[in-house]
Design a protein around this motif. Structure first.
Motif, PDB file in Angstrom:
ATOM      1  N   SER A 109       0.821  -1.099  -0.053  1.00  0.00           N
ATOM      2  CA  SER A 109       0.015   0.111  -0.008  1.00  0.00           C
ATOM      3  C   SER A 109       0.844   1.355   0.132  1.00  0.00           C
ATOM      4  O   SER A 109       1.967   1.327   0.335  1.00  0.00           O
ATOM      5  N   VAL A 110       0.382   2.431  -0.494  1.00  0.00           N
ATOM      6  CA  VAL A 110       1.048   3.688  -0.317  1.00  0.00           C
ATOM      7  C   VAL A 110       1.105   4.017   0.949  1.00  0.00           C
ATOM      8  O   VAL A 110       2.300   4.727   1.168  1.00  0.00           O
ATOM      9  N   SER A 111       0.319   3.875   1.892  1.00  0.00           N
ATOM     10  CA  SER A 111       0.537   4.404   3.223  1.00  0.00           C
ATOM     11  C   SER A 111      -0.618   3.572   4.006  1.00  0.00           C
ATOM     12  O   SER A 111      -1.351   2.814   3.520  1.00  0.00           O
ATOM     13  N   THR A 112      -0.490   3.754   5.419  1.00  0.00           N
ATOM     14  CA  THR A 112      -1.380   3.093   6.264  1.00  0.00           C
ATOM     15  C   THR A 112      -2.744   3.381   6.067  1.00  0.00           C
ATOM     16  O   THR A 112      -3.626   2.499   6.134  1.00  0.00           O
ATOM     17  N   GLN A 113      -2.872   4.958   5.888  1.00  0.00           N
ATOM     18  CA  GLN A 113      -4.442   5.350   5.627  1.00  0.00           C
ATOM     19  C   GLN A 113      -4.836   4.748   4.428  1.00  0.00           C
ATOM     20  O   GLN A 113      -5.962   4.283   4.290  1.00  0.00           O
ATOM     21  N   ASP A 114      -4.081   4.704   3.343  1.00  0.00           N
ATOM     22  CA  ASP A 114      -4.573   3.916   2.152  1.00  0.00           C
ATOM     23  C   ASP A 114      -4.947   2.320   2.438  1.00  0.00           C
ATOM     24  O   ASP A 114      -5.964   1.948   1.922  1.00  0.00           O
ATOM     25  N   TRP A 115      -4.082   1.836   3.272  1.00  0.00           N
ATOM     26  CA  TRP A 115      -4.438   0.512   3.651  1.00  0.00           C
ATOM     27  C   TRP A 115      -5.755   0.119   4.274  1.00  0.00           C
ATOM     28  O   TRP A 115      -6.569  -0.665   4.027  1.00  0.00           O
ATOM     29  N   ILE A 116      -6.023   1.142   5.347  1.00  0.00           N
ATOM     30  CA  ILE A 116      -7.347   1.010   6.087  1.00  0.00           C
ATOM     31  C   ILE A 116      -8.232   1.344   5.316  1.00  0.00           C
ATOM     32  O   ILE A 116      -9.464   0.980   5.316  1.00  0.00           O
ATOM     33  N   ARG A 117      -8.216   2.377   4.225  1.00  0.00           N
ATOM     34  CA  ARG A 117      -9.253   2.504   3.386  1.00  0.00           C
ATOM     35  C   ARG A 117      -9.478   1.553   2.266  1.00  0.00           C
ATOM     36  O   ARG A 117     -10.905   1.287   2.325  1.00  0.00           O
ATOM     37  N   HIS A 118      -8.875   0.643   1.967  1.00  0.00           N
ATOM     38  CA  HIS A 118      -8.985  -0.574   1.306  1.00  0.00           C
ATOM     39  C   HIS A 118      -9.599  -1.697   1.826  1.00  0.00           C
ATOM     40  O   HIS A 118     -10.318  -2.275   1.835  1.00  0.00           O
ATOM     41  N   GLN A 119      -8.776  -2.263   2.894  1.00  0.00           N
ATOM     42  CA  GLN A 119      -9.074  -3.454   3.862  1.00  0.00           C
ATOM     43  C   GLN A 119     -10.147  -3.025   4.624  1.00  0.00           C
ATOM     44  O   GLN A 119     -10.706  -4.263   4.997  1.00  0.00           O
ATOM     45  N   CYS A 120     -10.418  -1.926   5.383  1.00  0.00           N
ATOM     46  CA  CYS A 120     -11.460  -1.832   6.095  1.00  0.00           C
ATOM     47  C   CYS A 120     -12.784  -0.977   5.859  1.00  0.00           C
ATOM     48  O   CYS A 120     -13.675  -0.824   6.204  1.00  0.00           O
ATOM     49  N   HIS A 121     -12.585  -0.963   4.206  1.00  0.00           N
ATOM     50  CA  HIS A 121     -13.631  -0.240   3.468  1.00  0.00           C
ATOM     51  C   HIS A 121     -14.170   1.243   4.033  1.00  0.00           C
ATOM     52  O   HIS A 121     -15.166   1.432   4.460  1.00  0.00           O
ATOM     53  N   GLN A 122     -12.997   1.912   4.269  1.00  0.00           N
ATOM     54  CA  GLN A 122     -13.379   3.188   4.902  1.00  0.00           C
ATOM     55  C   GLN A 122     -13.015   4.391   3.847  1.00  0.00           C
ATOM     56  O   GLN A 122     -12.083   4.362   3.198  1.00  0.00           O
ATOM     57  N   PRO A 123     -14.092   5.389   3.852  1.00  0.00           N
ATOM     58  CA  PRO A 123     -13.373   6.477   3.134  1.00  0.00           C
ATOM     59  C   PRO A 123     -12.158   7.157   3.584  1.00  0.00           C
ATOM     60  O   PRO A 123     -11.681   6.840   4.751  1.00  0.00           O
ATOM     61  N   SER A 124     -11.553   7.899   2.710  1.00  0.00           N
ATOM     62  CA  SER A 124     -10.086   8.378   3.144  1.00  0.00           C
ATOM     63  C   SER A 124     -10.145   9.337   4.427  1.00  0.00           C
ATOM     64  O   SER A 124      -9.277   9.296   5.424  1.00  0.00           O
ATOM     65  N   GLY A 125     -11.277  10.182   4.333  1.00  0.00           N
ATOM     66  CA  GLY A 125     -11.335  11.105   5.875  1.00  0.00           C
ATOM     67  C   GLY A 125     -11.514  10.081   7.060  1.00  0.00           C
ATOM     68  O   GLY A 125     -10.868  10.479   8.166  1.00  0.00           O
ATOM     69  N   ALA A 126     -12.189   8.873   7.038  1.00  0.00           N
ATOM     70  CA  ALA A 126     -12.501   8.186   8.055  1.00  0.00           C
ATOM     71  C   ALA A 126     -11.259   7.473   8.487  1.00  0.00           C
ATOM     72  O   ALA A 126     -10.962   7.386   9.839  1.00  0.00           O
ATOM     73  N   ALA A 127     -10.070   7.270   7.380  1.00  0.00           N
ATOM     74  CA  ALA A 127      -9.281   6.428   7.719  1.00  0.00           C
ATOM     75  C   ALA A 127      -8.131   7.433   8.471  1.00  0.00           C
ATOM     76  O   ALA A 127      -7.560   7.093   9.679  1.00  0.00           O
ATOM     77  N   ALA A 128      -8.168   8.584   7.978  1.00  0.00           N
ATOM     78  CA  ALA A 128      -7.575   9.591   8.600  1.00  0.00           C
ATOM     79  C   ALA A 128      -7.814  10.068  10.039  1.00  0.00           C
ATOM     80  O   ALA A 128      -7.109  10.091  10.820  1.00  0.00           O
ATOM     81  N   ASP A 129      -9.014   9.880  10.435  1.00  0.00           N
ATOM     82  CA  ASP A 129      -9.597  10.246  11.679  1.00  0.00           C
ATOM     83  C   ASP A 129      -8.929   9.024  12.804  1.00  0.00           C
ATOM     84  O   ASP A 129      -8.605   9.356  13.757  1.00  0.00           O
ATOM     85  N   LEU A 130      -8.975   7.759  12.080  1.00  0.00           N
ATOM     86  CA  LEU A 130      -8.618   6.822  12.997  1.00  0.00           C
ATOM     87  C   LEU A 130      -7.020   7.062  13.243  1.00  0.00           C
ATOM     88  O   LEU A 130      -6.457   6.989  14.337  1.00  0.00           O
ATOM     89  N   LEU A 131      -6.342   7.388  12.318  1.00  0.00           N
ATOM     90  CA  LEU A 131      -4.764   7.657  12.806  1.00  0.00           C
ATOM     91  C   LEU A 131      -4.631   9.000  13.546  1.00  0.00           C
ATOM     92  O   LEU A 131      -3.735   8.762  14.384  1.00  0.00           O
ATOM     93  N   HIS A 132      -5.225   9.914  13.356  1.00  0.00           N
ATOM     94  CA  HIS A 132      -5.339  11.187  14.204  1.00  0.00           C
ATOM     95  C   HIS A 132      -5.515  10.690  15.713  1.00  0.00           C
ATOM     96  O   HIS A 132      -4.988  11.039  16.574  1.00  0.00           O
ATOM     97  N   VAL A 133      -6.861  10.116  15.933  1.00  0.00           N
ATOM     98  CA  VAL A 133      -6.916   9.883  17.147  1.00  0.00           C
ATOM     99  C   VAL A 133      -5.936   8.750  17.937  1.00  0.00           C
ATOM    100  O   VAL A 133      -5.617   9.084  18.926  1.00  0.00           O
ATOM    101  N   GLY A 134      -5.703   7.809  17.262  1.00  0.00           N
ATOM    102  CA  GLY A 134      -4.255   6.816  17.548  1.00  0.00           C
ATOM    103  C   GLY A 134      -3.121   7.714  17.873  1.00  0.00           C
ATOM    104  O   GLY A 134      -2.481   7.372  18.786  1.00  0.00           O
ATOM    105  N   GLU A 135      -2.815   8.653  17.037  1.00  0.00           N
ATOM    106  CA  GLU A 135      -1.475   9.040  17.259  1.00  0.00           C
ATOM    107  C   GLU A 135      -1.355  10.204  18.376  1.00  0.00           C
ATOM    108  O   GLU A 135      -0.488  10.509  19.072  1.00  0.00           O
TER     109      GLU A 135
END
Length: 456
Positions: A109-135
């Protein structure tokens, strides 16, 4: 398997309140209380617990909902919202750890956000939210606590985390303080939290806000794509301030106006954009290109203008050929240039451009009508066109007795939309819909008196 009958008896809003712990869950090889079930699952490892969570949700999904009362549906939505929020919190921790490992890049994958978007069926914004909260987990202890106890939702936490990310990574910011953000989250909806958070962010880092808004403005774009059938597709992105300018310009034009205006909001927005563009061209608000004022150019034969059978369609710059009805509407209030072509289509003669409605006639028409004459419409004269009762191409006169003002939308309704206008003896204008299945009988007026006559 778990016993559905016992699961149904739980008050999901109480999040398995310990007062209900006497109720039984059957499964896992024995009959257990809720406390015993939870204690047993805690010994089974994360993968087993996650699998059982999925099983429980599948079980709930399969339950019969036909006998539920509204309060039960409401309780279920609240409980499932808590499941969503707590799942988001758990996912955010995993997302942050996965991002640290950079394993997603190794997985292709290009990035963790991209992997989450595809593997967890999330839009890009939702994947970014997961990373922001986690970090930002360590910087948001009170926010995480409020999320765990249900005081706020994951969407609230994601907004706070985004701002925490911006402030903690800024060299110009004050130390991050989650208190004002959390206070706003506890008192407001998710959409309103953006408003309060911007104020809190600006107090902590005004330069950072300015930089972010400058970058947002640099991302502006407007893509115009032509479809095969001539349809224009519009896609774009605008920063908040630019968006407010666009909304402010369109809002007055996008309001329902006139009797029987049943257009939806998006339809009215589109019509407002067309009307705004047309008004800018009509009033010379658009800068000249060389010595020529930008204008819409239509080329047509006299037969098309007269609406004769067998006539070709009109030609319009930047458009596919247009119908005679559209040609007649545009020609109602326009400048006309006569062009004579030879048998080989070469130009034999070309006259001067002549305004159909002269400046003096238009001023008199504006003074008389003051606004669009469609029943109930008050679009001002400066935003209206001179409509010929009997089209000038069909022998109608260009004088006050044969003209009324119509706004862009209602002018279209009369020509392309097929509506007719009827003028009563007291000068009232009555709009009569076309005889189609789209309009029920109540749209049609009662029989008219002999002293009324059609005007279009």
């Amino acid at each position: 398997m778990l016993d559905e009958a016992n699961i149904c008896s739980y008050n999901w809003r109480d999040d398995w309140d310990r007062d209900t712990a006497g109720k039984r869950l059957h499964g896992l090889g024995a009959t257990m209380t809720v406390e015993e079930c939870l204690a047993f699952l805690a010994t089974q490892g994360r993968d087993t617990v996650l699998a059982k969570i999925v099983d429980l949700l599948q079980l709930v999904h399969g339950m019969d909902k036909s006998g539920m009362v509204p309060q039960q549906h409401g309780n279920a939505l609240i409980a499932l919202g808590r499941v969503r929020d707590l799942s988001g919190l758990e996912m955010s921790e995993h997302a942050a750890e996965l991002n640290k490992s950079e394993a997603c890049v190794d997985w292709g994958s290009v990035s963790t956000q991209d992997w989450i978007r595809h593997q967890c069926h999330q839009p890009s914004g939702a994947a970014a939210d997961l990373l922001h909260v986690g970090e930002q987990f360590a910087n948001l202890p009170k926010t995480i606590g409020a999320l765990r106890d249900g005081s706020i939702g994951f969407a609230h936490a994601a907004i706070i985390a985004r701002h925490a990310q911006a402030i903690t990574h800024s060299d110009s910011a004050e130390p991050f303080d989650e208190a004002p953000f959390l206070k706003a989250a506890l008192e407001s909806s998710v959409s309103r939290l953006w408003y309060y958070s911007m104020h809190a962010w600006h107090r902590a880092d005004p330069d950072g806000v300015a930089d972010e808004q400058r970058e947002a403005a640099a991302r502006r774009y407007l893509r115009l794509t032509d479809g095969d059938d001539g349809t224009l597709y519009v896609k774009g992105e605008f920063d908040s301030a630019a968006g407010a300018t666009i909304r402010t310009a369109l809002e007055p034009l996008a309001q329902p106006h006139g009797d029987g205006d049943d257009r939806g909001r998006e339809h009215r927005n589109a019509d407002a954009l067309v009307e705004l563009a047309g008004h800018c061209l009509d009033t010379a608000a658009v800068p000249q290109h060389g010595s020529v004022r930008p204008h819409v150019q239509v080329t047509t034969t006299l037969e098309t203008l007269q609406g004769l059978i067998g006539a070709p369609a009109g030609e319009m710059a930047l458009s596919l050929p247009i119908s005679a009805k559209t040609v007649q509407r545009i020609a109602c209030d326009s400048s006309v240039t006569r062009v004579l072509l030879g048998t080989d289509s070469a130009v034999v003669d070309a006259g001067r451009a002549k305004r159909v409605v002269s400046g003096g006639s238009r001023r008199l028409l504006d003074a008389r009508d003051k606004h669009c004459r469609w029943p109930g419409c008050e679009r001002p004269a400066s935003w209206s066109s001179a409509h010929h009762v009997i089209h000038w191409a069909q022998g109608g006169k260009t004088d006050l007795s044969n003209m009324i003002l119509l706004c862009q939308h209602h002018h279209w309704m009369v020509h392309e939309g097929g509506w007719r206008l009827s003028l009563a003896a007291d000068a009232r204008v009555i709009a009569v819909p076309p005889e189609t299945d789209f309009y029920p009988p109540e749209f049609y007026p009662s029989a008219r008196a002999p002293d009324e006559f059609d005007v279009a």
